[in-house]
Scaffold this active site. Sequence first.
Site, PDB file in Angstrom:
ATOM      1  N   SER A 148      49.251  38.810  55.108  1.00 26.56           N
ATOM      2  CA  SER A 148      49.557  37.938  56.242  1.00 26.56           C
ATOM      3  C   SER A 148      50.338  38.702  57.309  1.00 26.56           C
ATOM      4  O   SER A 148      49.871  39.728  57.799  1.00 26.56           O
ATOM      5  CB  SER A 148      50.296  36.694  55.748  1.00 26.56           C
ATOM      6  N   GLU A 239      40.331  30.085  55.719  1.00 24.88           N
ATOM      7  CA  GLU A 239      41.595  30.337  56.411  1.00 24.88           C
ATOM      8  C   GLU A 239      41.352  30.611  57.884  1.00 24.88           C
ATOM      9  O   GLU A 239      40.341  31.204  58.268  1.00 24.88           O
ATOM     10  CB  GLU A 239      42.377  31.474  55.765  1.00 24.88           C
ATOM     11  N   HIS A 269      44.169  31.573  52.116  1.00 24.17           N
ATOM     12  CA  HIS A 269      45.089  32.580  52.626  1.00 24.17           C
ATOM     13  C   HIS A 269      45.908  33.207  51.497  1.00 24.17           C
ATOM     14  O   HIS A 269      46.619  32.524  50.768  1.00 24.17           O
ATOM     15  CB  HIS A 269      46.019  31.906  53.638  1.00 24.17           C
TER      16      HIS A 269
END
Length: 298
Positions: A148, A239, A269
Amino acid sequence: MLQTALQAGLRLSLQTLVKPFLTPRMPVSVLRALIRQAYRLSPPPKEARFETSVIDGVPYNRVTCGPSETENALLYLHGGAFTIGSADTHRGLTGHLARATGAAVYAPDYRLAPEHVYPAALEDALTLYRHLLSQGYLPDRISVAGDSAGGGLALALAVRLKQDKLPLPGALVMLSPWLDLTHRQMHTPEVEPVLQLGWIKAAADDYRGDLPLDDPRISPINADLTGLPPMLIQVGSQEILLNDARRLAEKAREAGVVVTLQEFDKLWHVFQIHAGPLDAANRAVEQIAQFLSQNNKE
């Protein structure tokens, strides 16, 4: 059948117990506490060993499975939109990566926004990378990974190393990377079990300081990628950051970088945090290990 039920249960848990709290209205101190508890459901392998230390003011975990001394190091940068998360929240994933790769995994507690805006996180990542070099790790035997925001930070670090004419790592691994903080080309899946766009927009503003969101230092998708090491990008189909991964792969290939993009159908995610119980996450971690074994030079 059991894995199908587990996958459905995990998705539902994320949708009902995590996603509703990822909102700009939630105080960051409360969210950090909640996320610490949520990550308890992502335990490391029993044989994983964690040592804590500090280098130049940056705390970090050193994670190993098997022999403590190894020639390979993996610098792992945790996710959390630059505002939440820590080396400890990611003990499960870093432990599984240490077991699968045989590398010593170094996970820093880089400084978080809004208390510390750009370039604090990048400077802390750079500090730990320099520390690995000082410990005798050869650059080709160092890999940089992250999920991320940590995936975006991994790319930003590689660009910074190139600009500073420092030795580049042997490989980059990015899991569901957050790369374009303008959010102009978000994917719109039928289901997004984890992220809320409003939350990551607010986090981007907290992180950027005085820089515009499209500045390559904030949105590394806009950086010059020529000369960077081989990349592995893993992303789920469910996502909103799917397009970030696809755009990075396309732009990196155009720059002459060797890229492997792996898209995982019906996964969310950073699903790799469920390594251990979830077979799909275990396969993804094994693919990371295979990629690193091919790119860490003997």
